[in-house]
Design an enzyme around this catalytic site. Structure first.
Site, PDB file in Angstrom:
ATOM      1  N   SER A 146      -4.180  -0.755  11.767  1.00 32.16           N
ATOM      2  CA  SER A 146      -5.456  -0.460  11.508  1.00 32.16           C
ATOM      3  C   SER A 146      -6.137  -1.304  10.698  1.00 32.16           C
ATOM      4  CB  SER A 146      -5.951   0.910  11.076  1.00 32.16           C
ATOM      5  OG  SER A 146      -5.526   1.671  12.134  1.00 32.16           O
ATOM      6  N   THR A 147      -5.239  -2.461   9.962  1.00 35.15           N
ATOM      7  CA  THR A 147      -6.011  -3.367   9.197  1.00 35.15           C
ATOM      8  C   THR A 147      -6.997  -4.257   9.995  1.00 35.15           C
ATOM      9  OG1 THR A 147      -4.121  -3.316   7.541  1.00 35.15           O
ATOM     10  CG2 THR A 147      -5.258  -5.424   7.776  1.00 35.15           C
TER      11      THR A 147
END
Length: 399
Positions: free
Chosen positions: A69-70
């Site tokens: 999710s970065t």
């Protein structure tokens, strides 16, 4: 056995190198990279360890790794670049750009709610296969037709996988190209930043093996203990049902597969080096991507003070250490240094990238061994961030 760490580190940040080495010696890192950019220059650019579980491939300067999710920070940035150019209005209805989205009572939902996890589309009500998630047109059609899991705008809940399709389809409708293509041609290639959403097959040989909870790198396996047998039918069915929906209804399969690396899953499968991520956030600091007004707007908290996240609050009962901005985690809890205006995004397993505009700093940590963290953070990352802000190179700067 001591893990060899390579790269550069300015003398005033030697404490950061020591903490990075401690991650290997004491905190279980297998392979990782770390980058810190300050006042337009890299003061830390380190890497070390192994790119696979067997120790057959060393981690190199250009090793890519899935940062989960970065990736959302890069996806959100594509939308904000369009805002900065006057091509996207965050307060306009999504249906202005994506007419099919108006189904199931969503005609008035503003784009802003997609970016701030308020639309209630964690996933559809039917389960999908990993192969389905590689089919962009199918997933976007399913989401456009789906009924939200709560009344849009009344609550915030982390859209772990659907975020990327929702924001990405708006970007695609405006630009005529996929989000991954737009990111590459408009942001990363001009900056020389090494990261991809939709990684070309020619770059797969540089990708590190994700070493997940089951050894296989499956995103869904990270949350398997939270899933109940059978489909979840309502938010009241289980206290962790929202998280189960986010992971179970939009699975991403084995992230180490060629199919997953090549696909565009903009919320969850960006492959990057830490330096590449820090380069992009550093360009934000320097005003090279969007103007000052857009930068200020994207990090404005979107929820009510103290508002719970109906997904992440299940795993953070004492409250989240951040607030949601438009696509970013805002450092209102102070866990990314002293400047509460710092912002970025973390990924499942421990990766994190952010910038601190007031201190002209950008930071990124990427690794292949899952730790104890979710998108909210990991002890390895926290130790590194603390070391960065304790360094003499940042003495007297508070933001």
């Amino acid at each position: 056995m001591t893990t060899a760490v390579q790269g550069i580190c300015a003398p005033e940040f030697e404490n950061v190198r020591a903490e990075f080495e401690r991650n290997f010696a004491e905190r279980g890192d297998v392979g990782a990279s770390l980058a810190v950019r300050l006042d337009g220059e890299f003061v830390v650019d380190l890497w070390g360890g192994d790119a696979d579980a067997e120790g057959a491939r060393p981690w190199e300067r250009d090793t890519l790794v899935n940062v989960y999710s970065t990736s959302k920070g890069m996806t959100a940035l594509c939308a904000h670049l369009l805002v900065d150019r006057g091509e996207l209005d965050l307060d306009a209805p999504v249906s202005r750009y994506w007419p099919e989205f108006a189904q199931a009572g969503k005609g008035d939902v503003p784009v802003r709610w997609l970016l701030s996890h308020r639309v209630g589309l964690l996933g559809p009500r039917e389960r999908l296969t990993p192969e389905d998630v590689y089919d962009w047109e199918k997933i976007c059609a399913v989401l456009a037709a789906a009924e939200p899991w709560w009344e849009p705008g009344t609550a915030q809940g982390y859209h772990a996988v659907s975020f990327g399709f929702l924001v990405g389809e708006v970007v695609r409708r405006i630009t005529g190209v996929s989000l991954g293509t737009f990111l590459r041609t408009e942001i990363t290639e001009p900056l020389g930043a090494d990261l991809y959403i939709g990684t070309p097959a020619a770059e797969h040989g540089r990708c590190a093996q994700l070493i997940g909870p089951d050894g296989g790198g499956s995103l869904r396996s990270l949350y398997a203990k939270l899933l109940e047998d059978g489909p979840v039918r309502s938010l009241d069915a289980h206290p962790l049902a929202p998280l189960a929906l986010a992971m179970g209804h939009l699975p991403t399969g084995n992230v180490n597969s060629a199919a997953c690396r090549s696909a565009e899953i903009p919320a969850a499968n960006g492959n990057a080096t830490a330096r590449g991520l820090a380069e992009v956030y550093g360009a934000l600091v320097d005003g090279k991507i969007v103007g000052a007004d857009t930068l200020a707007a994207l990090r404005e908290p979107q929820g009510r003070p103290g508002e719970p996240d109906v997904v992440l609050s299940a795993t953070a009962p004492d409250g989240l250490p951040f607030s949601w901005g438009c696509g970013y985690m805002i450092n209102t809890g102070g866990y990314l240094g002293p400047n509460k205006g710092a912002f970025g995004h973390g990924g499942a397993g421990g990766s994190f990238a952010f910038c601190d505009p007031e201190n002209r700093l950008s930071y990124a940590y990427a690794m292949n061994k899952f730790g104890g963290g979710t998108s909210g953070g990991d002890v390895r990352n926290f130790a590194l961030v603390e070391a960065v802000y304790a360094a003499p190179g940042l003495a007297g700067r508070t933001g």
